[in-house]
Scaffold this motif. Structure first.
Motif, PDB file in Angstrom:
ATOM      1  N   ILE A 106      41.650  37.968  42.146  1.00  0.00           N
ATOM      2  CA  ILE A 106      40.556  38.380  41.261  1.00  0.00           C
ATOM      3  C   ILE A 106      40.366  39.888  41.453  1.00  0.00           C
ATOM      4  O   ILE A 106      40.207  40.343  42.588  1.00  0.00           O
ATOM      5  N   PRO A 107      40.428  40.681  40.386  1.00  0.00           N
ATOM      6  CA  PRO A 107      40.259  42.135  40.553  1.00  0.00           C
ATOM      7  C   PRO A 107      38.923  42.465  41.220  1.00  0.00           C
ATOM      8  O   PRO A 107      37.898  41.856  40.910  1.00  0.00           O
ATOM      9  N   ARG A 108      38.959  43.413  42.162  1.00  0.00           N
ATOM     10  CA  ARG A 108      37.770  43.811  42.920  1.00  0.00           C
ATOM     11  C   ARG A 108      37.299  45.186  42.455  1.00  0.00           C
ATOM     12  O   ARG A 108      38.128  46.031  42.113  1.00  0.00           O
ATOM     13  N   THR A 128      51.374  43.978  40.601  1.00  0.00           N
ATOM     14  CA  THR A 128      50.418  44.133  39.495  1.00  0.00           C
ATOM     15  C   THR A 128      49.447  42.956  39.351  1.00  0.00           C
ATOM     16  O   THR A 128      48.339  43.125  38.861  1.00  0.00           O
ATOM     17  N   GLY A 129      49.854  41.757  39.774  1.00  0.00           N
ATOM     18  CA  GLY A 129      48.939  40.607  39.718  1.00  0.00           C
ATOM     19  C   GLY A 129      48.428  40.379  38.307  1.00  0.00           C
ATOM     20  O   GLY A 129      49.213  40.216  37.368  1.00  0.00           O
ATOM     21  N   SER A 130      47.109  40.441  38.130  1.00  0.00           N
ATOM     22  CA  SER A 130      46.497  40.255  36.806  1.00  0.00           C
ATOM     23  C   SER A 130      46.846  41.389  35.854  1.00  0.00           C
ATOM     24  O   SER A 130      46.541  41.309  34.658  1.00  0.00           O
ATOM     25  N   ASN A 168      48.057  48.030  44.763  1.00  0.00           N
ATOM     26  CA  ASN A 168      47.083  47.365  45.629  1.00  0.00           C
ATOM     27  C   ASN A 168      47.830  46.216  46.288  1.00  0.00           C
ATOM     28  O   ASN A 168      47.755  45.076  45.858  1.00  0.00           O
ATOM     29  N   PRO A 169      48.613  46.519  47.318  1.00  0.00           N
ATOM     30  CA  PRO A 169      49.451  45.471  47.914  1.00  0.00           C
ATOM     31  C   PRO A 169      48.618  44.512  48.759  1.00  0.00           C
ATOM     32  O   PRO A 169      47.493  44.846  49.141  1.00  0.00           O
ATOM     33  N   PRO A 170      49.169  43.340  49.058  1.00  0.00           N
ATOM     34  CA  PRO A 170      48.466  42.457  50.006  1.00  0.00           C
ATOM     35  C   PRO A 170      48.288  43.210  51.321  1.00  0.00           C
ATOM     36  O   PRO A 170      49.204  43.915  51.740  1.00  0.00           O
ATOM     37  N   TYR A 171      47.101  43.085  51.947  1.00  0.00           N
ATOM     38  CA  TYR A 171      46.924  43.840  53.195  1.00  0.00           C
ATOM     39  C   TYR A 171      46.142  43.104  54.284  1.00  0.00           C
ATOM     40  O   TYR A 171      45.669  43.704  55.238  1.00  0.00           O
TER      41      TYR A 171
HETATM   42  N1  GLN Z   1      47.011  44.641  41.274  1.00  0.00           N
HETATM   43  C1  GLN Z   1      46.170  43.498  41.332  1.00  0.00           C
HETATM   44  C2  GLN Z   1      44.776  43.896  41.754  1.00  0.00           C
HETATM   45  O1  GLN Z   1      44.581  44.999  42.168  1.00  0.00           O
HETATM   46  C3  GLN Z   1      46.726  42.428  42.267  1.00  0.00           C
HETATM   47  C4  GLN Z   1      46.844  42.889  43.689  1.00  0.00           C
HETATM   48  C5  GLN Z   1      47.488  41.835  44.584  1.00  0.00           C
HETATM   49  O2  GLN Z   1      47.857  40.753  44.127  1.00  0.00           O
HETATM   50  N2  GLN Z   1      47.606  42.151  45.841  1.00  0.00           N
HETATM   51  O3  GLN Z   1      43.828  43.184  41.696  1.00  0.00           O
END
Ligand code: GLN
Length: 274
Positions: free
Chosen positions: A80-82, A109-111, A179-182
């Motif tokens: 979910i975009p933050r 990029t996800g969503s 916005n990578p998984p972290y």
């Molecule tokens: N780019 C998307 C976002 O910022 C997904 C990021 C992700 O899946 N880590 O919400």
């Protein structure tokens, strides 16, 4: 009912779910607070409340989340975009200022929230958006269509830079945003149930340390960035020092800059290729 199950913002969520069940906005609810629900509306509302009390995020129930003033479709296939991720968009726009047609990559990029927001803001930009999840990409494409920018974004399936290797864009990219998984793997059990039990693990967890994906991006980004091009990445709480060391150790960038989000947390790293 929602409040008693330990859901914060229960009243707001209940209003959002009721608006959704009635297909009306929240202002309408206030002016019609004495109305009775018909059976169908009641069933729809109850069905969504029973999902929420099991801690399913309200965004997955509604199917949408606002980001950068735009409404994005969201499903459990994507994070979910933050709001803090808007800082990635803002920093990218800042880095692109003065260039009417920048070449931009959005990794993970996800969503599609970052890529689509950028394509809306810079209509002549060429945007490549990659993700290893085919279902996420399908949704990102839908979001690009929803906002009329499908022609400006090329979506590619694969691991980080993998699908970009065959394109002729080495040393030509102006900005790499991500916005990578972290989240470190050991933190998964202690995340809020909304996140832990519903959002895609693949979008959250990087590995044991939390910065594994950043490290891979930092290593490969210089192959794609033009001289002076910017790498802009979101990060988690307490990761700034480690990421600065990785950027410095790569030997390919000028001194990195750390940006804080609205909560004062170090949230985004910006590094320019030498
Ligand atoms: N780019 C998307 C976002 O910022 C997904 C990021 C992700 O899946 N880590 O919400």
């Amino acid at each position: 009912m929602v409040a008693r199950t330990g859901i914060s913002n229960a009243r707001l969520d209940a209003e959002l779910l009721l608006s959704h069940a009635l297909n009306k906005n929240r202002a309408w609810l206030i002016t019609h607070s004495g109305d009775l629900l018909d059976e169908d509306q009641c069933r729809r509302f109850q069905a969504s409340v029973s999902r929420r009390v099991k801690h399913e995020p309200v965004q997955y129930i509604l199917g949408t989340q606002e980001f950068w003033g735009l409404e994005f479709a969201v499903t459990p296939d994507v994070l979910i975009p933050r709001p803090e991720t808007e800082l990635v968009v803002e920093s990218t726009l800042h880095a692109a200022a003065g260039n009417p047609s920048p070449l931009i990559l959005d990794l993970c990029t996800g969503s599609g929230c970052i890529a689509v927001s950028l394509a809306k803001e810079v209509p002549a930009a060429r945007v490549f958006a990659a993700d290893m999840s085919a279902t996420a990409l399908a949704l990102a494409r839908e979001n690009a269509r929803r906002h009329g920018v499908s022609d400006h974004i090329r979506f590619l399936e694969g691991d980080l830079f993998g699908p970009l290797e065959e394109l002729d864009i080495k040393e030509r990219v102006d900005i790499i945003a991500a916005n990578p998984p972290y989240i470190p793997s050991r933190d998964l059990p202690v995340l809020q149930p909304e996140v832990r039990d519903y959002e895609p693990v693949m979008a959250l967890i990087a590995g044991p340390g939390g910065t594994e994906i950043h490290r891979r991006i930092i290593e490969t980004a210089p192959d794609f960035l033009k001289k002076g091009g910017a790498l802009i990445m979101e990060m988690g709480l307490g990761q700034a020092d480690r990421l600065c060391r990785l950027v410095e150790g790569a030997g390919a960038y000028t001194a990195p800059e750390i940006l804080k989000d609205l909560a004062g947390i170090e949230r985004v790293i910006v590094a320019h290729r030498r």
